[in-house]
Design an enzyme around this catalytic site. Sequence first.
Site, PDB file in Angstrom:
ATOM      1  N   ASP A  61      31.846  45.851   2.396  1.00 30.69           N
ATOM      2  CA  ASP A  61      31.924  47.136   1.697  1.00 30.69           C
ATOM      3  C   ASP A  61      32.858  46.988   0.492  1.00 30.69           C
ATOM      4  O   ASP A  61      34.045  46.753   0.653  1.00 30.69           O
ATOM      5  CB  ASP A  61      32.437  48.220   2.656  1.00 30.69           C
ATOM      6  N   SER A 105      28.970  54.598  -0.199  1.00 32.11           N
ATOM      7  CA  SER A 105      28.531  53.750   0.920  1.00 32.11           C
ATOM      8  C   SER A 105      27.398  54.407   1.705  1.00 32.11           C
ATOM      9  O   SER A 105      26.545  53.700   2.252  1.00 32.11           O
ATOM     10  CB  SER A 105      29.700  53.476   1.865  1.00 32.11           C
ATOM     11  N   GLU A 272      29.845  44.944   9.388  1.00 33.05           N
ATOM     12  CA  GLU A 272      30.448  45.418   8.142  1.00 33.05           C
ATOM     13  C   GLU A 272      31.911  45.023   8.037  1.00 33.05           C
ATOM     14  O   GLU A 272      32.707  45.313   8.935  1.00 33.05           O
ATOM     15  CB  GLU A 272      30.351  46.950   8.043  1.00 33.05           C
ATOM     16  N   HIS A 320      28.284  48.015  -2.697  1.00 38.90           N
ATOM     17  CA  HIS A 320      28.663  48.279  -4.095  1.00 38.90           C
ATOM     18  C   HIS A 320      29.952  47.524  -4.352  1.00 38.90           C
ATOM     19  O   HIS A 320      30.577  47.036  -3.408  1.00 38.90           O
ATOM     20  CB  HIS A 320      28.900  49.784  -4.341  1.00 38.90           C
TER      21      HIS A 320
HETATM   22 ZN   LIG Z   1      34.622  53.339  -1.296  1.00 39.70          ZN
END
Ligand SMILES: [Zn+2]
Length: 443
Positions: A61, A105, A272, A320
């Site tokens: 993330d 997210s 994640e 991202h």
């Molecule tokens: Zn963030």
Amino acid sequence: MVRVSITRKKFRFSLGFIVLLLLNSMVFIFTTSSPNYNLSNQSITISQEFNEKSVILMIGDGLGFNQMELVRLIEFGKEGSLSLENLSYHLNVTTSSANNEITDSAAAATAMATGYKTDNGMISVSPYNSVLETILEISKANNKLTGVVTTTEITHATPAAFMSHVTSRDNYFEIARQIVEKSDVDAVLGGGFTRFRQTDLDSLEINGYNIVINRSSMLNSYSNKLFGLFSDGHQPYEIDRDVDMTPSLSEMTMKALDILDTNIFGFFLMVEGGRIDHACHENNKFNAAFEAIEFINAVNQVISYLGSRQDVLLIVTADHETGGLEILEESLNDILPSENNTFAENKQIRMERINNITTNWTTNGHTSKNVPYFSNVIDLNKFKNMSTIDNTDIFDIMVQFLEISEDETISRIFFELGPFLELIFVLTLLSIVAISIRHQFHK
Ligand SMILES: [Zn+2]
């Protein structure tokens, strides 16, 4: 003869009315279907034949190309390389959401989990609020075991997008309820104990889960259904982690594989590294580096575990980039972290190396930069000659690899027709009113 034609007219009118009513109810169901979904009402895509194929999707993330470069410099030096660079397939990924060039997210995880863009803040529902089936649900419907591992709260946006459907990512208790009552995931490991009510925990136990709250109980569990909640909120930053009490991301990942990689029909696992993002929001290069290092460490362990297996698709990517990280200069020595050192010794070496790298941040938020994509399997038809893909393509790549039939399900067709259906709804409503008035008038 006159009586007959009147009856026919009435019959035609009633028939038209019924058709319009039916159309209306369909429009209602598919455009505003409650995100408090019921799986039995969903059309799940099921392949003709069960197969053994599996997918491991690892999402850093906030992990942009420069966050990865930071890890490379710290762990392997200027001349070194990350082991994931040996994976055969390298791409970059565009990340915009349905309503913003810069995704959050929730929308990015929805894109990867379902193959569809949604608005920022929404969890596996379309912008029109219809439920989108996720790759985890599709895998489950194809008899695969499933797992979700994260360093954030389990109810946080990225893991939530694989296991639940809500219009707002902040609706944590509803996400928790859906995870407990609907998703039936075999291994769920992360933080966020306080998001689960006592009734949720009771339901988990009734459903056969072993609930674990620290590292040793996780490692010693032999249950094939495991629910780990190791922190009240997010897991601590890797830099602050009590290594005896709280499992690392790589330990949770390997435990999940222990449970999942036992099934003749394969598995789906999402992992994640969730707090790289938080550290980058804080523009904290130390935490950003340590979080990214542990994520890459988990990737390395998965790569060694898989060896040359071709029945498991490993994808390493990001949702991202966060912070607009730039690496300006470095004055690094040759002392690298090593497996032969203690955890504390490596921590010290890493701190010094991070100190010797000068960085700059351009924002406290996310950016629209493309993100990395690595995978071990090549030759997936339409992606063969591409260098840039969209985050929604990641869903297609997983579905293609799993050889799940790509039949358009009803919910998918209606998703595409979203605004069109809303227009039909308004028009049919107006027609009904107009016809009723005309009918009254002619009586
Ligand atoms: Zn963030």
